[in-house]
Design an enzyme around this catalytic site. Structure first.
Site, PDB file in Angstrom:
ATOM      1  N   LYS A  53       0.831  -1.208   0.000  1.00 15.68           N
ATOM      2  CA  LYS A  53       0.000   0.000   0.000  1.00 15.68           C
ATOM      3  C   LYS A  53       0.867   1.260   0.000  1.00 15.68           C
ATOM      4  CE  LYS A  53      -3.674  -2.542   2.279  1.00 15.68           C
ATOM      5  NZ  LYS A  53      -4.277  -2.953   3.577  1.00 15.68           N
ATOM      6  N   GLN A  97      -4.288  -1.427   9.856  1.00 13.31           N
ATOM      7  CA  GLN A  97      -4.106  -2.750   9.246  1.00 13.31           C
ATOM      8  C   GLN A  97      -4.649  -3.837  10.182  1.00 13.31           C
ATOM      9  OE1 GLN A  97      -2.939  -3.465   6.051  1.00 13.31           O
ATOM     10  NE2 GLN A  97      -3.672  -5.502   6.585  1.00 13.31           N
ATOM     11  N   ASP A 120     -10.881   2.867   4.346  1.00  8.83           N
ATOM     12  CA  ASP A 120     -11.161   1.427   4.253  1.00  8.83           C
ATOM     13  C   ASP A 120     -12.665   1.149   4.237  1.00  8.83           C
ATOM     14  OD1 ASP A 120      -9.114  -0.352   3.855  1.00  8.83           O
ATOM     15  OD2 ASP A 120      -8.483  -0.390   5.961  1.00  8.83           O
TER      16      ASP A 120
END
Ligand code: NAP
Length: 301
Positions: A53, A97, A120
């Site tokens: 990412k 994460q 997200d």
């Protein structure tokens, strides 16, 4: 008949090319898009995801900052880092994460991410907006599947879509996006009775269950579009023998493992009209959509 291959890598590249220009324009206006990443613990897979990412950020000219905390971090420590990112004007997207270590209250942490930076799309406010078809951040993997369908000129309106899997991060948002695109949607899961007859109704079948090669030809209507979200590393030679073609099998024998989806790709591609490979299907789109959400967040400010 052999299915058309849906090339996620190429579609992801096209999205990135568009984003690079957008990011450059924002940067020129003093609004360089920025992503804040929180990585807790030392799960090797998580470290790889984070690296991919942040590399994508570099490639597109986005600012990024990764805060690493030890596996022993407390909920309070994680929360304070989230709050710090929330307060930063140069951070437009926050990525926590997953998975977080067991002692950390993941629900609490994700709930404290500023919904305006929830790239997200996991925050309850983002999910609520999705349910109500209001603008907001949408989870990257299902959003990526929609982009893949759209850019491959595969319409879903009026068609029967079956989503196999009902997780919060893939199955449920996927079903909502297909519904909003006017598909007639069924969600199937581990408790679905006579699964094959349900999935065989699908004109568009999206599979996200985490079971290598689970979807066989018997699950698929001939001519269906099959989207395989699954990402499974297999090490069992018998399974590899069953699922992989000769070229991939040779690579498996050298390496001792292979990445496969939830669909028996080798056989299902013979009856589907279009299908995503694994790797190179849905995977690359997830990161492209994360970048897209981050750039959109910066543009909105
Ligand atoms: P998850 O949270 O484990 O959910 C799996 C879902 O599949 C559950 O709803 C489960 O049903 C259902 N399921 C499991 N076994 C089944 C069976 N035998 N028959 C029918 N349904 C079954 O998984 P996830 O996070 O959604 O991920 C699914 C897969 O997608 C994994 O391989 C993951 O690695 C991959 N993934 C890929 C990306 C990407 O970027 N390409 C992103 C995210 C995930 P119940 O609810 O009844 O238990």
């Amino acid at each position: 008949m052999s299915a058309a291959l849906l090339d996620g890598t190429a579609v992801a590249q096209a999205i990135r090319d568009e984003l690079r220009e957008e990011a450059a324009a924002l940067t020129a206006q003093g609004r360089r898009p920025g992503l804040g990443v929180l990585l807790v613990g030392d799960d090797p897979a998580s470290a790889v995801y984070v690296r991919n990412k942040t590399r994508a950020c570099d490639e597109l000219g986005l600012r990024h900052e990764t805060v690493k905390l030890p596996a022993t971090a407390t909920t309070a420590e994680v929360v304070s880092r989230v709050r710090a990112f929330n307060g930063r004007a140069d951070i437009h997207g926050i990525l926590v994460q997953l998975p977080l270590p067991k002692q950390v209250d993941a629900e609490l942490v994700l709930g404290l991410v500023d919904p305006g930076k929830d790239v997200d799309g996991f925050h309850a406010e983002s999910v609520g907006r999705l349910v109500q078809k209001r603008p907001g951040f949408v989870a990257c993997t299902p959003a990526g599947v929609m982009e893949l369908l759209r850019r491959s000129a595969l319409p879903v309106a009026g068609r029967r879509a079956v989503v196999l899997g009902r997780s919060d991060i893939v199955g449920k948002p996927m079903a909502l996006l297909l519904l909003h695109a006017d598909a007639t949607v069924t969600i199937a899961h581990s408790r679905t009775r006579d699964l094959e007859s349900v999935t065989r109704e699908a004109d568009v079948l999206v599979v996200a269950i985490g079971r290598p090669g689970f979807v066989r030809t018997g699950h698929v209507k001939p001519g269906a579009v099959v989207i395989d979200v699954g990402m499974n590393r297999i090490e069992d030679p018998a399974l590899a023998e069953d699922l992989l073609d000769e070229t991939r099998l040779a690579a498996f024998r050298k390496k001792g493992s292979a990445l496969v989806g939830d669909v028996d790709f080798k056989r299902v591609r013979e009856i589907a009209s279009a299908i995503t490979p694994v790797p190179g299907g849905v995977g690359p789109l997830t990161i492209a959509l994360l970048m897209k959400n981050t750039v959109a967040s910066a543009a909105r400010r």
